[in-house]
Design a protein around this motif. Structure first.
Motif, PDB file in Angstrom:
ATOM      1  N   VAL A 147       0.876  -1.177   0.000  1.00  0.00           N
ATOM      2  CA  VAL A 147       0.000   0.000   0.000  1.00  0.00           C
ATOM      3  C   VAL A 147       0.912   1.226   0.000  1.00  0.00           C
ATOM      4  CG1 VAL A 147      -1.742   1.279   1.294  1.00  0.00           C
ATOM      5  CG2 VAL A 147      -1.826  -1.205   1.233  1.00  0.00           C
ATOM      6  N   ASP A 148       0.591   2.189  -0.832  1.00  0.00           N
ATOM      7  CA  ASP A 148       1.353   3.434  -0.921  1.00  0.00           C
ATOM      8  C   ASP A 148       1.435   4.092   0.462  1.00  0.00           C
ATOM      9  OD1 ASP A 148       2.449   5.853  -2.129  1.00  0.00           O
ATOM     10  OD2 ASP A 148       0.429   6.698  -1.888  1.00  0.00           O
ATOM     11  N   LEU A 149       2.588   4.689   0.790  1.00  0.00           N
ATOM     12  CA  LEU A 149       2.804   5.264   2.122  1.00  0.00           C
ATOM     13  C   LEU A 149       1.766   6.325   2.468  1.00  0.00           C
ATOM     14  CD1 LEU A 149       4.463   5.520   4.712  1.00  0.00           C
ATOM     15  CD2 LEU A 149       5.909   7.172   3.530  1.00  0.00           C
ATOM     16  N   VAL A 150       1.479   7.223   1.539  1.00  0.00           N
ATOM     17  CA  VAL A 150       0.505   8.284   1.804  1.00  0.00           C
ATOM     18  C   VAL A 150      -0.883   7.682   2.047  1.00  0.00           C
ATOM     19  CG1 VAL A 150      -0.625  10.325   0.825  1.00  0.00           C
ATOM     20  CG2 VAL A 150       1.824   9.990   0.503  1.00  0.00           C
ATOM     21  N   THR A 151      -1.250   6.695   1.252  1.00  0.00           N
ATOM     22  CA  THR A 151      -2.534   6.023   1.420  1.00  0.00           C
ATOM     23  C   THR A 151      -2.569   5.287   2.755  1.00  0.00           C
ATOM     24  OG1 THR A 151      -2.675   5.729  -0.972  1.00  0.00           O
ATOM     25  CG2 THR A 151      -4.141   4.385   0.371  1.00  0.00           C
ATOM     26  N   ALA A 152      -1.463   4.629   3.107  1.00  0.00           N
ATOM     27  CA  ALA A 152      -1.387   3.909   4.381  1.00  0.00           C
ATOM     28  C   ALA A 152      -1.566   4.867   5.555  1.00  0.00           C
ATOM     29  CB  ALA A 152      -0.052   3.174   4.494  1.00  0.00           C
ATOM     30  N   LEU A 153      -0.905   6.014   5.496  1.00  0.00           N
ATOM     31  CA  LEU A 153      -1.050   7.001   6.575  1.00  0.00           C
ATOM     32  C   LEU A 153      -2.488   7.509   6.667  1.00  0.00           C
ATOM     33  CD1 LEU A 153       2.252   9.025   6.137  1.00  0.00           C
ATOM     34  CD2 LEU A 153       1.640   7.549   8.063  1.00  0.00           C
ATOM     35  N   ALA A 154      -3.119   7.736   5.519  1.00  0.00           N
ATOM     36  CA  ALA A 154      -4.512   8.199   5.522  1.00  0.00           C
ATOM     37  C   ALA A 154      -5.436   7.138   6.123  1.00  0.00           C
ATOM     38  CB  ALA A 154      -4.952   8.542   4.099  1.00  0.00           C
TER      39      ALA A 154
END
Length: 86
Positions: free
Chosen positions: A42-49
């Motif tokens: 999962v993309d880091l930005v998506t994971a953080l969101a």
């Protein structure tokens, strides 16, 4: 898929349990869940969101809801006590 999602969610619960010394597992849970999501491509930005949304739903929202209910019922108790004194 669904199986990966369940694994990540359950792992987040386990991480929170292991970090019971820290109130609410703050920081530890977010780091662990973000790491698991990134590990599962999962993309880091998506994971953080996703993790921040998860925390709002499971930690912030119930806390605010409980505070609102406390204030409503505490206010009713105070009004009842004022009316009893009259």
């Amino acid at each position: 898929g669904l199986l990966k999602s369940l694994f990540i969610y359950s792992s987040g619960i386990v991480i929170t349990g292991l970090a019971a010394v820290i109130p609410g597992g703050l920081g530890v849970t977010e780091g662990g869940m973000t790491g698991l999501l990134v590990f599962n491509q999962v993309d880091l930005v998506t994971a953080l969101a996703i993790v921040l949304l998860f925390r709002v739903v499971t930690f912030v929202f119930p806390t605010l809801l409980g505070l609102m209910i406390l204030l409503i019922f505490y206010g009713k108790i105070l009004l009842t006590k004022k009316n009893d004194k009259k």
